[in-house]
Motif scaffolding. Structure first.
Motif, PDB file in Angstrom:
ATOM      1  N   PRO A 178       0.818  -1.210   0.000  1.00  0.00           N
ATOM      2  CA  PRO A 178       0.000   0.000   0.000  1.00  0.00           C
ATOM      3  C   PRO A 178       0.857   1.269   0.000  1.00  0.00           C
ATOM      4  O   PRO A 178       1.377   1.694   1.028  1.00  0.00           O
ATOM      5  N   THR A 179       0.985   1.871  -1.162  1.00  0.00           N
ATOM      6  CA  THR A 179       1.814   3.057  -1.307  1.00  0.00           C
ATOM      7  C   THR A 179       1.103   4.279  -0.728  1.00  0.00           C
ATOM      8  O   THR A 179      -0.119   4.362  -0.695  1.00  0.00           O
ATOM      9  N   THR A 180       1.925   5.253  -0.300  1.00  0.00           N
ATOM     10  CA  THR A 180       1.355   6.469   0.270  1.00  0.00           C
ATOM     11  C   THR A 180       2.183   7.672  -0.147  1.00  0.00           C
ATOM     12  O   THR A 180       3.279   7.531  -0.701  1.00  0.00           O
ATOM     13  N   TRP A 181       1.649   8.869   0.118  1.00  0.00           N
ATOM     14  CA  TRP A 181       2.273  10.117  -0.311  1.00  0.00           C
ATOM     15  C   TRP A 181       1.733  11.239   0.567  1.00  0.00           C
ATOM     16  O   TRP A 181       0.829  11.036   1.392  1.00  0.00           O
ATOM     17  N   ASP A 182       2.268  12.431   0.390  1.00  0.00           N
ATOM     18  CA  ASP A 182       1.802  13.578   1.162  1.00  0.00           C
ATOM     19  C   ASP A 182       0.315  13.815   0.922  1.00  0.00           C
ATOM     20  O   ASP A 182      -0.146  13.824  -0.223  1.00  0.00           O
ATOM     21  N   GLY A 183      -0.428  14.014   2.008  1.00  0.00           N
ATOM     22  CA  GLY A 183      -1.846  14.318   1.883  1.00  0.00           C
ATOM     23  C   GLY A 183      -2.714  13.132   1.526  1.00  0.00           C
ATOM     24  O   GLY A 183      -3.886  13.304   1.159  1.00  0.00           O
ATOM     25  N   GLY A 343      19.555  17.806   7.486  1.00  0.00           N
ATOM     26  CA  GLY A 343      19.441  19.007   6.677  1.00  0.00           C
ATOM     27  C   GLY A 343      18.888  18.723   5.293  1.00  0.00           C
ATOM     28  O   GLY A 343      18.077  19.495   4.766  1.00  0.00           O
ATOM     29  N   ILE A 344      19.320  17.626   4.680  1.00  0.00           N
ATOM     30  CA  ILE A 344      18.821  17.245   3.359  1.00  0.00           C
ATOM     31  C   ILE A 344      17.326  16.952   3.420  1.00  0.00           C
ATOM     32  O   ILE A 344      16.554  17.377   2.559  1.00  0.00           O
ATOM     33  N   GLU A 345      16.906  16.232   4.460  1.00  0.00           N
ATOM     34  CA  GLU A 345      15.483  15.924   4.591  1.00  0.00           C
ATOM     35  C   GLU A 345      14.657  17.198   4.743  1.00  0.00           C
ATOM     36  O   GLU A 345      13.599  17.354   4.111  1.00  0.00           O
ATOM     37  N   ALA A 346      15.127  18.134   5.563  1.00  0.00           N
ATOM     38  CA  ALA A 346      14.398  19.384   5.771  1.00  0.00           C
ATOM     39  C   ALA A 346      14.323  20.197   4.484  1.00  0.00           C
ATOM     40  O   ALA A 346      13.281  20.787   4.155  1.00  0.00           O
ATOM     41  N   LEU A 347      15.423  20.227   3.734  1.00  0.00           N
ATOM     42  CA  LEU A 347      15.427  20.978   2.480  1.00  0.00           C
ATOM     43  C   LEU A 347      14.503  20.325   1.451  1.00  0.00           C
ATOM     44  O   LEU A 347      13.748  21.009   0.748  1.00  0.00           O
ATOM     45  N   HIS A 348      14.563  18.998   1.363  1.00  0.00           N
ATOM     46  CA  HIS A 348      13.636  18.277   0.480  1.00  0.00           C
ATOM     47  C   HIS A 348      12.188  18.635   0.821  1.00  0.00           C
ATOM     48  O   HIS A 348      11.364  18.843  -0.080  1.00  0.00           O
ATOM     49  N   ARG A 349      11.867  18.668   2.117  1.00  0.00           N
ATOM     50  CA  ARG A 349      10.493  18.969   2.527  1.00  0.00           C
ATOM     51  C   ARG A 349      10.050  20.329   1.998  1.00  0.00           C
ATOM     52  O   ARG A 349       8.948  20.489   1.457  1.00  0.00           O
ATOM     53  N   GLN A 350      10.926  21.299   2.140  1.00  0.00           N
ATOM     54  CA  GLN A 350      10.617  22.650   1.685  1.00  0.00           C
ATOM     55  C   GLN A 350      10.417  22.683   0.169  1.00  0.00           C
ATOM     56  O   GLN A 350       9.448  23.268  -0.323  1.00  0.00           O
ATOM     57  N   ARG A 351      11.306  22.026  -0.561  1.00  0.00           N
ATOM     58  CA  ARG A 351      11.232  22.099  -2.021  1.00  0.00           C
ATOM     59  C   ARG A 351      10.097  21.248  -2.587  1.00  0.00           C
ATOM     60  O   ARG A 351       9.482  21.599  -3.595  1.00  0.00           O
ATOM     61  N   LEU A 352       9.814  20.126  -1.976  1.00  0.00           N
ATOM     62  CA  LEU A 352       8.664  19.321  -2.407  1.00  0.00           C
ATOM     63  C   LEU A 352       7.362  20.098  -2.238  1.00  0.00           C
ATOM     64  O   LEU A 352       6.495  20.094  -3.120  1.00  0.00           O
ATOM     65  N   ASP A 353       7.220  20.752  -1.095  1.00  0.00           N
ATOM     66  CA  ASP A 353       6.003  21.530  -0.858  1.00  0.00           C
ATOM     67  C   ASP A 353       5.855  22.620  -1.917  1.00  0.00           C
ATOM     68  O   ASP A 353       4.733  22.945  -2.340  1.00  0.00           O
ATOM     69  N   HIS A 354       6.989  23.167  -2.354  1.00  0.00           N
ATOM     70  CA  HIS A 354       6.935  24.234  -3.357  1.00  0.00           C
ATOM     71  C   HIS A 354       6.607  23.688  -4.740  1.00  0.00           C
ATOM     72  O   HIS A 354       5.747  24.229  -5.442  1.00  0.00           O
ATOM     73  N   ILE A 355       7.268  22.612  -5.133  1.00  0.00           N
ATOM     74  CA  ILE A 355       7.049  22.105  -6.492  1.00  0.00           C
ATOM     75  C   ILE A 355       5.672  21.466  -6.642  1.00  0.00           C
ATOM     76  O   ILE A 355       5.153  21.344  -7.765  1.00  0.00           O
ATOM     77  N   ARG A 365       6.311  12.881  -2.161  1.00  0.00           N
ATOM     78  CA  ARG A 365       6.572  11.996  -1.039  1.00  0.00           C
ATOM     79  C   ARG A 365       8.032  12.109  -0.610  1.00  0.00           C
ATOM     80  O   ARG A 365       8.911  12.416  -1.414  1.00  0.00           O
ATOM     81  N   LEU A 366       8.269  11.831   0.648  1.00  0.00           N
ATOM     82  CA  LEU A 366       9.589  12.053   1.233  1.00  0.00           C
ATOM     83  C   LEU A 366       9.831  11.039   2.327  1.00  0.00           C
ATOM     84  O   LEU A 366       8.948  10.776   3.151  1.00  0.00           O
ATOM     85  N   CYS A 367      11.020  10.468   2.327  1.00  0.00           N
ATOM     86  CA  CYS A 367      11.471   9.619   3.435  1.00  0.00           C
ATOM     87  C   CYS A 367      12.963   9.830   3.580  1.00  0.00           C
ATOM     88  O   CYS A 367      13.739   9.437   2.700  1.00  0.00           O
ATOM     89  N   GLY A 368      13.370  10.486   4.639  1.00  0.00           N
ATOM     90  CA  GLY A 368      14.784  10.736   4.853  1.00  0.00           C
ATOM     91  C   GLY A 368      15.386  11.596   3.760  1.00  0.00           C
ATOM     92  O   GLY A 368      14.906  12.705   3.476  1.00  0.00           O
TER      93      GLY A 368
END
Length: 459
Positions: A178-183, A343-355, A365-368
């Protein structure tokens, strides 16, 4: 030799992996690496956003690992591991086991991820045989990819990679993943359905299952498909209740990729076996481990040689690879590297939310340190993947979109400025694609996300 000479010889003699040579562009001619950069013979530099097939943890030509390999090469380069032991192998095994949960403390060395999985499967089969039980059934998960040897292909038969060898594969029960993603607000219902299907498999194969095998938290080659730790814990509970073995394929997820040292640590479970490779040596040399719990090792001890695990590889526990692994692990456990992973995870979170603002971006989606999202198209056959890859390459980024799946998996040495710059380029290129009317017309109507029928081709 000139660049042209090398490429001509390559075209004449080399057979590249996961490549359709009839249609592929000529390969890039790499001449050196430094940090996250690979330089080609024409002087161009490319940011390695895929960590060179997910193996490079600390950057190319890392001086600490390079020095450790050179020093070991001048001391002992190889020794038959059936007759000898040596310091690098013993110390690396001990250090890795100290990072793992529970009593995962018996290391069997091999060469790569496929062989680590093959070892685990053979161990599971013989473990039961040594106890007088004929358990021949394995359970894999839909979309799972575990390597290219026959056993690994069999448990990864639903990945879509192995149609050419279908007649070589042995039957395997396949459970839903069962795959998942943001939201994602439907995941609990889909997890419940997946677990019901797994329960049915376990029930109809009672006392016949040798092992369950799963890529924990992230299915890499399937398109960075992610599941929740809750699901992984439920799988582990069912394996224990069914009295069978649980194998975690952490070939890709190990050594910090999920944000924790290992996915099993992040999920809070202890498997019976764990398969490790890729980042084990920091990307310097091929090496793998299958780590088992003590009770499995004990089941192979007897006066009869037939009860021993009669398996091995010529370069098992190669001292150079072990030296690289020790140096890489020391770097990984250091405060600087641990801070960069966060730091990479936090930056990914910011950029994923933007894109995710773009119409053509779906299922962020993000994991680590692994970020991914979907674009229009139908799995690996999507035309957008090769187009995106070439456009990003022209801008100096080395990526390998998996069909309609774009992912970013950088080495831990990338600082925020360099990673932001890479994301700026990705955002710019995809924004321009998003503005294409033909592409936008098909945007999020491409059907179910990464069904197994939409997965042939290349990670």
């Amino acid at each position: 030799m000139s660049d042209d000479d090398i490429l001509a010889l390559d075209a004449k003699y080399i057979w590249h992996p996961f490549t359709q040579a009839a249609t592929a562009a000529p390969p890039l001619h790499a001449v050196r690496g430094s940090g996250a950069m690979i330089q080609t013979a024409d002087g161009k530099e490319y940011v390695d956003l895929v960590s060179s097939w997910w193996v490079n943890l600390h950057g190319h030509a890392n001086p600490v690992i390079a020095r450790a390999v050179a020093e070991q090469a001048a001391t002992l380069e190889q020794a038959i591991f059936a007759e000898f032991t040596h310091d690098p192998a013993v110390r690396l095994a001990a250090k890795v086991c100290q990072q793992l949960p529970g009593d995962l403390d018996r290391v069997f060395y091999s060469d790569d991820g496929s062989t680590a999985v093959e070892v685990a499967m053979k161990m599971a089969r013989q473990y039961w045989s040594n106890q007088g039980q004929n358990r021949q059934v394995y359970v894999g998960f839909d979309g799972g990819y575990h390597g290219d040897t026959v056993g690994a292909m069999s448990v990864g038969r639903s990945s879509g990679y192995f149609g050419a060898w279908e007649n070589m594969l042995f039957p395997v029960e396949i459970a839903p993943f069962p795959t998942t993603w943001d939201g994602d607000d439907t995941i609990q219902a889909r997890e419940a359905a997946a677990l019901d299907a797994l329960d049915a498999i376990l029930d109809r194969n009672r006392d016949r299952i040798a092992a369950l095998i799963i890529e924990p938290l992230i299915q890499g080659a399937a398109g960075m498909r992610m599941c929740r730790p809750d699901f992984l814990r439920a799988v582990a509970e069912r394996a224990a209740q069914a009295g069978t073995l649980l194998i975690l394929d952490e070939v890709m997820t190990g050594f910090g990729r999920t944000g924790a040292s290992f996915a099993c640590v992040k999920a809070g479970i202890t498997p019976d076996m764990i398969c490790l490779s890729k980042g084990l040596t920091g990307g310097f040399l091929p090496m793998a481990m299958t780590v088992t719990r003590e009770f499995i090792y004990q089941a192979f001890l007897a006066p009869q040689v037939s009860r021993a695990f009669l398996h091995g590889h010529s370069y098992t526990a190669n001292p150079l690879g072990c030296a690289a692994g020790l140096a890489s692990l020391e770097l990984l456990l250091g405060a600087q590297c641990q801070a960069r992973i966060k730091g990479i995870e936090a930056l990914h979170r910011q950029r994923l939310d933007h894109i995710a603002r773009l119409d053509i971006v779906a299922h962020p989606r993000l994991c680590g340190t692994i970020a991914a999202f979907d674009l229009p198209g139908d799995g690996y056959g999507a035309e957008i993947g090769p187009m995106l890859k070439l456009q990003l390459r022209e801008r100096g980024l080395l990526t390998r979109p998996m069909g309609n799946v774009m992912y970013v998996l950088p080495p831990y040495c990338m600082d925020d400025a360099a990673l932001h710059h890479a994301w700026d380029i990705i955002d710019d290129v995809i924004s321009k694609i998003s503005g294409d009317a033909a592409c936008c017309a098909s945007r999020k109507s491409s059907g179910p996300w990464m069904t197994s029928s939409a997965m042939p081709s290349m990670p």
